[in-house]
Design an enzyme around this catalytic site. Sequence first.
Site, PDB file in Angstrom:
ATOM      1  N   CYS A 108      12.594  53.828 -29.208  1.00 14.36           N
ATOM      2  CA  CYS A 108      11.754  53.511 -30.369  1.00 14.36           C
ATOM      3  C   CYS A 108      10.936  52.248 -30.124  1.00 14.36           C
ATOM      4  CB  CYS A 108      12.616  53.393 -31.623  1.00 14.36           C
ATOM      5  SG  CYS A 108      14.137  52.443 -31.387  1.00 14.36           S
TER       6      CYS A 108
HETATM    7  N1  LIG Z   1      18.277  55.774 -34.252  1.00 16.50           N
HETATM    8  C1  LIG Z   1      17.109  55.625 -33.683  1.00 16.50           C
HETATM    9  O1  LIG Z   1      16.167  55.068 -34.272  1.00 16.50           O
HETATM   10  C2  LIG Z   1      16.863  56.161 -32.294  1.00 16.50           C
HETATM   11  C3  LIG Z   1      15.562  56.141 -31.792  1.00 16.50           C
HETATM   12  C4  LIG Z   1      15.317  56.630 -30.498  1.00 16.50           C
HETATM   13  C5  LIG Z   1      16.373  57.099 -29.743  1.00 16.50           C
HETATM   14  N2  LIG Z   1      17.633  57.075 -30.241  1.00 16.50           N
HETATM   15  C6  LIG Z   1      18.707  57.586 -29.382  1.00 16.50           C
HETATM   16  O2  LIG Z   1      19.070  58.877 -29.861  1.00 16.50           O
HETATM   17  C7  LIG Z   1      20.468  59.105 -29.649  1.00 16.50           C
HETATM   18  C8  LIG Z   1      21.113  59.422 -31.011  1.00 16.50           C
HETATM   19  O3  LIG Z   1      20.891  58.301 -31.872  1.00 16.50           O
HETATM   20  P1  LIG Z   1      21.333  58.300 -33.400  1.00 16.50           P
HETATM   21  O4  LIG Z   1      20.770  57.054 -33.978  1.00 16.50           O
HETATM   22  O5  LIG Z   1      21.036  59.598 -34.025  1.00 16.50           O
HETATM   23  O6  LIG Z   1      22.921  58.132 -33.234  1.00 16.50           O
HETATM   24  P2  LIG Z   1      24.096  58.437 -34.297  1.00 16.50           P
HETATM   25  O7  LIG Z   1      23.551  58.399 -35.673  1.00 16.50           O
HETATM   26  O8  LIG Z   1      25.198  57.517 -33.936  1.00 16.50           O
HETATM   27  O9  LIG Z   1      24.512  59.939 -33.935  1.00 16.50           O
HETATM   28  C9  LIG Z   1      25.135  60.274 -32.728  1.00 16.50           C
HETATM   29  C10 LIG Z   1      25.467  61.750 -32.746  1.00 16.50           C
HETATM   30  O10 LIG Z   1      26.075  62.094 -31.508  1.00 16.50           O
HETATM   31  C11 LIG Z   1      27.279  62.837 -31.768  1.00 16.50           C
HETATM   32  N3  LIG Z   1      28.185  62.595 -30.644  1.00 16.50           N
HETATM   33  C12 LIG Z   1      28.632  61.412 -30.192  1.00 16.50           C
HETATM   34  N4  LIG Z   1      29.372  61.613 -29.068  1.00 16.50           N
HETATM   35  C13 LIG Z   1      29.380  62.945 -28.853  1.00 16.50           C
HETATM   36  C14 LIG Z   1      29.943  63.797 -27.856  1.00 16.50           C
HETATM   37  N5  LIG Z   1      30.652  63.284 -26.855  1.00 16.50           N
HETATM   38  N6  LIG Z   1      29.734  65.147 -27.947  1.00 16.50           N
HETATM   39  C15 LIG Z   1      29.001  65.677 -28.955  1.00 16.50           C
HETATM   40  N7  LIG Z   1      28.438  64.913 -29.925  1.00 16.50           N
HETATM   41  C16 LIG Z   1      28.617  63.584 -29.864  1.00 16.50           C
HETATM   42  C17 LIG Z   1      27.770  62.278 -33.079  1.00 16.50           C
HETATM   43  O11 LIG Z   1      28.627  63.232 -33.664  1.00 16.50           O
HETATM   44  P3  LIG Z   1      29.953  62.823 -34.457  1.00 16.50           P
HETATM   45  O12 LIG Z   1      29.690  61.509 -35.120  1.00 16.50           O
HETATM   46  O13 LIG Z   1      30.128  63.959 -35.412  1.00 16.50           O
HETATM   47  O14 LIG Z   1      31.008  62.729 -33.427  1.00 16.50           O
HETATM   48  C18 LIG Z   1      26.439  62.165 -33.832  1.00 16.50           C
HETATM   49  O15 LIG Z   1      26.046  63.435 -34.307  1.00 16.50           O
HETATM   50  C19 LIG Z   1      21.022  57.829 -29.007  1.00 16.50           C
HETATM   51  O16 LIG Z   1      21.077  57.983 -27.616  1.00 16.50           O
HETATM   52  C20 LIG Z   1      19.991  56.774 -29.402  1.00 16.50           C
HETATM   53  O17 LIG Z   1      19.926  55.706 -28.483  1.00 16.50           O
HETATM   54  C21 LIG Z   1      17.909  56.640 -31.499  1.00 16.50           C
END
Ligand SMILES: NC(=O)c1ccc[n+]([C@@H]2O[C@H](COP(=O)([O-])OP(=O)(O)OC[C@H]3O[C@@H](n4cnc5c(N)ncnc54)[C@H](OP(=O)(O)O)[C@@H]3O)[C@@H](O)[C@H]2O)c1
Length: 352
Positions: A155
């Site tokens: 981001c």
């Molecule tokens: N947030 C942002 O603004 C943003 C922007 C750009 C990129 N990103 C990237 O996008 C990715 C997701 O970010 P997010 O903010 O959406 O994170 P988040 O809200 O913490 O969600 C993470 C997701 O991954 C799942 N998960 C975690 N470990 C897992 C595994 N071993 N197997 C299957 N599912 C698993 C979690 O499921 P459960 O909780 O149900 O286990 C949850 O659905 C990250 O790599 C982050 O760096 C985020």
Amino acid sequence: MPTRVAIVGASGYTGAELVRLLLGHPRVELAALYARRAAGSRLAEVFPQFAGRVDLPIEELDADDCARRADVAFLALPHGDSARAVAALHQRGMTVLDLSADFRLRDAGVYGRWYGSEAEPAHPHPELLPEAVYGLPELYRDRLAGARLVAVPGCYPTAALLAVAPLVRAGLVGADRLVVDAKSGVTGAGRSPSPIAHFPEAGEGVRPYKVVGGHRHTPEMEQELAALAGAEVRLLFTPHLLPMSRGILACVYAEPTGEHEPAAYRDAMVRAYEGEPFVTVLPPGRLPDTAHVRGSNRAHVAVAVCERSGRVLAMSAIDNLVKGASGQAIQCMNLARGLDETEGLDGVGLFP
Ligand SMILES: NC(=O)c1ccc[n+]([C@@H]2O[C@H](COP(=O)([O-])OP(=O)(O)OC[C@H]3O[C@@H](n4cnc5c(N)ncnc54)[C@H](OP(=O)(O)O)[C@@H]3O)[C@@H](O)[C@H]2O)c1
């Protein structure tokens, strides 16, 4: 035939944003949702906003099952876990859009230095790095056509690059002494509870974090700016957390490469973004505001020249969950699958 899509990490913030946006995509069918702890629940139990719209269960990822049910997989997982899932799904012929950082850095050694841990010091799947396309369409549109593995940018890098890339590419500012000062909403930290995102601690103040080279988005910005400048780049990046849920505002301070007309900077931005569906160069006098892009895939950019200090200020505002993550991932899918780039993404921001 609609494109059948799976979302892995559907119980997280970017996963939910993918579902919200894909519901408005005319050529996509939501085929399967996966997560870890939330597996066994239905999506609307985790995110009530989808009640009455999506009645899909969240399941544990099984790569064979996923590849049978879907053509495209969006991976919204933590880094490391993501690389393993990417490899499994890519091997089964799927088009994979990885929202994590696992395939953004082209050099596995740099990845290891910034993302390695004691348990896993090296990149889990370096053999896939050469195939990954950095998913910033404004820089890599040609390479995204037909891509099977897209590394969706971070981001902060999306915001900073959209602000300053046109000026670096035009040779108007140097890439070697850039200062990236950026502010993010708290959803940037993901949905898992942490002290930094806890309301009483995040709600009433503004703070820098991971200063002087401590933030993992630093090498990603340096990599892309170096590619534009044709020389190594070391920048100073100061991220801040703001008491809002969404949005990134980036201010990039740059030094001109010589005596340029003040109008040259904005002209370069206008030329760079002519015909771009999601980037607006604001009219003179208007400045980017996260409130104007909230919920949309748009980026607002602007540039100002400080005659007193001789420096240039390039600015941008995006929604971290949309142009900074899930919206950009859908834009990349559209390009990779030969669809109209804007499909599913024409919503206007939620203002006020
Ligand atoms: N947030 C942002 O603004 C943003 C922007 C750009 C990129 N990103 C990237 O996008 C990715 C997701 O970010 P997010 O903010 O959406 O994170 P988040 O809200 O913490 O969600 C993470 C997701 O991954 C799942 N998960 C975690 N470990 C897992 C595994 N071993 N197997 C299957 N599912 C698993 C979690 O499921 P459960 O909780 O149900 O286990 C949850 O659905 C990250 O790599 C982050 O760096 C985020």
